[in-house]
Design a protein around this motif. Structure first.
Motif, PDB file in Angstrom:
ATOM      1  N   ALA A   1      -9.595   7.302  -1.521  1.00 31.39           N
ATOM      2  CA  ALA A   1      -9.977   6.756  -0.228  1.00 31.39           C
ATOM      3  C   ALA A   1      -9.379   7.570   0.912  1.00 31.39           C
ATOM      4  O   ALA A   1      -8.364   8.249   0.750  1.00 31.39           O
ATOM      5  CB  ALA A   1      -9.521   5.304  -0.115  1.00 31.39           C
ATOM      6  N   ASP A   2     -10.019   7.481   2.061  1.00 31.41           N
ATOM      7  CA  ASP A   2      -9.527   8.076   3.300  1.00 31.41           C
ATOM      8  C   ASP A   2      -8.628   7.041   3.970  1.00 31.41           C
ATOM      9  O   ASP A   2      -9.103   5.982   4.390  1.00 31.41           O
ATOM     10  CB  ASP A   2     -10.714   8.429   4.195  1.00 31.41           C
ATOM     11  CG  ASP A   2     -10.297   9.105   5.492  1.00 31.41           C
ATOM     12  OD1 ASP A   2      -9.111   9.022   5.874  1.00 31.41           O
ATOM     13  OD2 ASP A   2     -11.167   9.701   6.157  1.00 31.41           O
ATOM     14  N   ILE A   3      -7.346   7.320   4.074  1.00 28.88           N
ATOM     15  CA  ILE A   3      -6.417   6.330   4.617  1.00 28.88           C
ATOM     16  C   ILE A   3      -6.678   6.036   6.094  1.00 28.88           C
ATOM     17  O   ILE A   3      -6.246   5.004   6.606  1.00 28.88           O
ATOM     18  CB  ILE A   3      -4.947   6.756   4.413  1.00 28.88           C
ATOM     19  CG1 ILE A   3      -4.635   8.071   5.139  1.00 28.88           C
ATOM     20  CG2 ILE A   3      -4.632   6.856   2.929  1.00 28.88           C
ATOM     21  CD1 ILE A   3      -3.160   8.468   5.063  1.00 28.88           C
TER      22      ILE A   3
ATOM     23  N   LEU B   1       0.334   5.069   0.810  1.00 28.66           N
ATOM     24  CA  LEU B   1      -0.645   5.967   1.408  1.00 28.66           C
ATOM     25  C   LEU B   1      -0.335   7.409   1.022  1.00 28.66           C
ATOM     26  O   LEU B   1       0.737   7.929   1.332  1.00 28.66           O
ATOM     27  CB  LEU B   1      -0.629   5.816   2.934  1.00 28.66           C
ATOM     28  CG  LEU B   1      -0.764   4.389   3.474  1.00 28.66           C
ATOM     29  CD1 LEU B   1      -0.849   4.412   5.005  1.00 28.66           C
ATOM     30  CD2 LEU B   1      -1.976   3.691   2.880  1.00 28.66           C
TER      31      LEU B   1
ATOM     32  N   GLU C   1      -9.746   5.603   7.298  1.00 25.80           N
ATOM     33  CA  GLU C   1     -10.940   4.759   7.384  1.00 25.80           C
ATOM     34  C   GLU C   1     -10.860   3.504   6.533  1.00 25.80           C
ATOM     35  O   GLU C   1     -11.672   2.586   6.705  1.00 25.80           O
ATOM     36  CB  GLU C   1     -12.179   5.582   6.943  1.00 25.80           C
ATOM     37  CG  GLU C   1     -12.423   6.840   7.757  1.00 25.80           C
ATOM     38  CD  GLU C   1     -12.782   6.541   9.202  1.00 25.80           C
ATOM     39  OE1 GLU C   1     -13.299   5.439   9.460  1.00 25.80           O
ATOM     40  OE2 GLU C   1     -12.530   7.403  10.063  1.00 25.80           O
ATOM     41  N   TYR C   2      -9.918   3.411   5.636  1.00 27.96           N
ATOM     42  CA  TYR C   2      -9.854   2.308   4.678  1.00 27.96           C
ATOM     43  C   TYR C   2      -9.658   0.965   5.399  1.00 27.96           C
ATOM     44  O   TYR C   2      -8.934   0.873   6.390  1.00 27.96           O
ATOM     45  CB  TYR C   2      -8.708   2.543   3.699  1.00 27.96           C
ATOM     46  CG  TYR C   2      -8.674   1.570   2.550  1.00 27.96           C
ATOM     47  CD1 TYR C   2      -9.507   1.738   1.459  1.00 27.96           C
ATOM     48  CD2 TYR C   2      -7.801   0.480   2.561  1.00 27.96           C
ATOM     49  CE1 TYR C   2      -9.482   0.839   0.387  1.00 27.96           C
ATOM     50  CE2 TYR C   2      -7.768  -0.412   1.499  1.00 27.96           C
ATOM     51  CZ  TYR C   2      -8.616  -0.228   0.427  1.00 27.96           C
ATOM     52  OH  TYR C   2      -8.585  -1.112  -0.617  1.00 27.96           O
ATOM     53  N   ASP C   3     -10.302  -0.079   4.867  1.00 23.05           N
ATOM     54  CA  ASP C   3     -10.211  -1.424   5.432  1.00 23.05           C
ATOM     55  C   ASP C   3      -9.082  -2.179   4.723  1.00 23.05           C
ATOM     56  O   ASP C   3      -9.274  -2.739   3.646  1.00 23.05           O
ATOM     57  CB  ASP C   3     -11.547  -2.150   5.252  1.00 23.05           C
ATOM     58  CG  ASP C   3     -11.580  -3.493   5.965  1.00 23.05           C
ATOM     59  OD1 ASP C   3     -10.718  -3.724   6.833  1.00 23.05           O
ATOM     60  OD2 ASP C   3     -12.463  -4.309   5.640  1.00 23.05           O
ATOM     61  N   TYR C   4      -7.897  -2.199   5.321  1.00 23.99           N
ATOM     62  CA  TYR C   4      -6.716  -2.783   4.691  1.00 23.99           C
ATOM     63  C   TYR C   4      -6.711  -4.302   4.782  1.00 23.99           C
ATOM     64  O   TYR C   4      -7.083  -4.880   5.797  1.00 23.99           O
ATOM     65  CB  TYR C   4      -5.441  -2.247   5.357  1.00 23.99           C
ATOM     66  CG  TYR C   4      -5.280  -0.752   5.243  1.00 23.99           C
ATOM     67  CD1 TYR C   4      -4.866  -0.168   4.049  1.00 23.99           C
ATOM     68  CD2 TYR C   4      -5.553   0.071   6.330  1.00 23.99           C
ATOM     69  CE1 TYR C   4      -4.722   1.203   3.942  1.00 23.99           C
ATOM     70  CE2 TYR C   4      -5.407   1.448   6.234  1.00 23.99           C
ATOM     71  CZ  TYR C   4      -5.003   2.012   5.037  1.00 23.99           C
ATOM     72  OH  TYR C   4      -4.870   3.362   4.924  1.00 23.99           O
TER      73      TYR C   4
ATOM     74  N   LEU D   1      -3.479   4.754  -2.456  1.00 30.87           N
ATOM     75  CA  LEU D   1      -4.634   5.460  -1.908  1.00 30.87           C
ATOM     76  C   LEU D   1      -4.343   6.949  -1.833  1.00 30.87           C
ATOM     77  O   LEU D   1      -3.262   7.360  -1.411  1.00 30.87           O
ATOM     78  CB  LEU D   1      -4.965   4.951  -0.496  1.00 30.87           C
ATOM     79  CG  LEU D   1      -5.185   3.449  -0.302  1.00 30.87           C
ATOM     80  CD1 LEU D   1      -5.530   3.163   1.151  1.00 30.87           C
ATOM     81  CD2 LEU D   1      -6.279   2.939  -1.215  1.00 30.87           C
TER      82      LEU D   1
ATOM     83  N   LEU E   1      -7.005   4.207  -5.814  1.00 28.54           N
ATOM     84  CA  LEU E   1      -8.301   4.371  -5.172  1.00 28.54           C
ATOM     85  C   LEU E   1      -8.408   5.717  -4.475  1.00 28.54           C
ATOM     86  O   LEU E   1      -7.482   6.148  -3.775  1.00 28.54           O
ATOM     87  CB  LEU E   1      -8.526   3.261  -4.137  1.00 28.54           C
ATOM     88  CG  LEU E   1      -8.441   1.813  -4.646  1.00 28.54           C
ATOM     89  CD1 LEU E   1      -8.505   0.851  -3.473  1.00 28.54           C
ATOM     90  CD2 LEU E   1      -9.554   1.533  -5.642  1.00 28.54           C
TER      91      LEU E   1
ATOM     92  N   ASN F   1      -6.739  10.921  -1.390  1.00 26.88           N
ATOM     93  CA  ASN F   1      -8.060  11.550  -1.324  1.00 26.88           C
ATOM     94  C   ASN F   1      -8.165  12.746  -2.259  1.00 26.88           C
ATOM     95  O   ASN F   1      -9.127  13.512  -2.192  1.00 26.88           O
ATOM     96  CB  ASN F   1      -8.413  11.956   0.108  1.00 26.88           C
ATOM     97  CG  ASN F   1      -7.474  13.016   0.666  1.00 26.88           C
ATOM     98  OD1 ASN F   1      -6.526  13.443   0.005  1.00 26.88           O
ATOM     99  ND2 ASN F   1      -7.718  13.439   1.896  1.00 26.88           N
TER     100      ASN F   1
ATOM    101  N   TYR G   1       0.850  -1.191   0.000  1.00 26.75           N
ATOM    102  CA  TYR G   1       0.000   0.000   0.000  1.00 26.75           C
ATOM    103  C   TYR G   1       0.885   1.240   0.000  1.00 26.75           C
ATOM    104  O   TYR G   1       1.853   1.338   0.763  1.00 26.75           O
ATOM    105  CB  TYR G   1      -0.882   0.045   1.248  1.00 26.75           C
ATOM    106  CG  TYR G   1      -2.042  -0.921   1.255  1.00 26.75           C
ATOM    107  CD1 TYR G   1      -3.225  -0.624   0.582  1.00 26.75           C
ATOM    108  CD2 TYR G   1      -1.960  -2.125   1.946  1.00 26.75           C
ATOM    109  CE1 TYR G   1      -4.300  -1.506   0.599  1.00 26.75           C
ATOM    110  CE2 TYR G   1      -3.030  -3.016   1.965  1.00 26.75           C
ATOM    111  CZ  TYR G   1      -4.200  -2.697   1.288  1.00 26.75           C
ATOM    112  OH  TYR G   1      -5.264  -3.569   1.308  1.00 26.75           O
TER     113      TYR G   1
END
Length: 234
Positions: free
Chosen positions: A108-110, A59, A112-115, A82, A106, A84, A57
């Motif tokens: 995405a909010d790092i 971020l 809140e993301y489901d890793y 990821l 993606l 935003n 990942y």
């Protein structure tokens, strides 16, 4: 494109909008000392961690330069970026298409993301934009998502708690930026735009944060004045 974002008067705090995204690669190369060298070191550790396959990942992947370089050297891994900022991701998508690499980008909010369970996390000058109250929560979330002996590589601006030394480090950095072609006006404009948006920790505070989050080891592997690259091992 050359970075001229702060050559004119600004009326807002710094944000990763279309204007910044369009010149971001130039901004990085001219604003972060030894950026290519620190990224080369990051690639080395990432490729070592992914030599048997796995998931990485990135971020705050911005324009995905790191992910693209990893994909070119090891196409048999899962690379997820990821961010935003839709403007950054649009630039990243264009670059990935141009280099014909397979990466997942993606919006995405790092926080809140489901890793998924991963082998590597990378964060290049991203944590410093996360509010201190939730920054350690994010690092703990990263540690929890890493496999055993997984690595988290992160680069950050750092401060010194010695007032005079900190002032001198900043002055030295501004001298660097002037040598890259930025004017004193541009430097002052960006400093004002980043006020209260970028909140750096000291080297010691970053290491303590990583260990408090569950990493067994963390140390600096590259540093120039007030810029540092850390590696944390689960």
């Amino acid at each position: 494109m050359n970075d001229k974002v702060f050559a004119k008067p600004i009326k807002k705090q710094f944000e990763f909008d279309e204007e910044v995204a369009a010149v971001f690669d130039d901004m990085l190369s001219r604003s972060v000392p030894f950026y290519e060298e620190s990224q080369e070191m990051t690639r080395f550790f990432v490729l070592k961690a992914l030599q048997n396959g796995g998931i990485m990942y990135d971020l705050g992947c911005s324009t995905a330069s790191l992910l693209i370089s990893i994909a070119k050297q090891n196409p048999d891994v899962t690379l997820i970026g990821l961010d935003n900022s839709e403007a950054m991701l649009e630039q990243a998508g264009k670059k990935a298409h141009a280099f014909n690499v397979d990466i997942n980008l993606l919006n995405a909010d790092i926080l809140e993301y489901d890793y998924e369970k991963a082998n590597v996390f990378v964060s290049n000058y991203t944590l410093q934009f996360i509010r201190p109250l939730v920054r350690e929560e994010l690092v703990k979330k990263i540690a929890d998502a890493l496999k055993k002996e997984g690595v988290f590589i992160f680069s950050e601006k750092v401060i010194s708690h010695h007032a005079k030394l900190n002032k001198d480090l900043i002055e030295h950095y501004y001298d660097f930026k002037k040598k890259q072609g930025y004017s004193e006006f541009e430097i002052a404009q960006k400093r004002e735009a980043l006020e209260n948006v970028l909140v750096p920790y000291s080297e010691e505070e970053n290491i303590k944060m990583a260990k408090n989050a569950g990493f067994s080891h963390c140390e600096v592997v590259f540093r120039w004045a007030n810029f540092a690259t850390f590696i944390a091992i689960k």
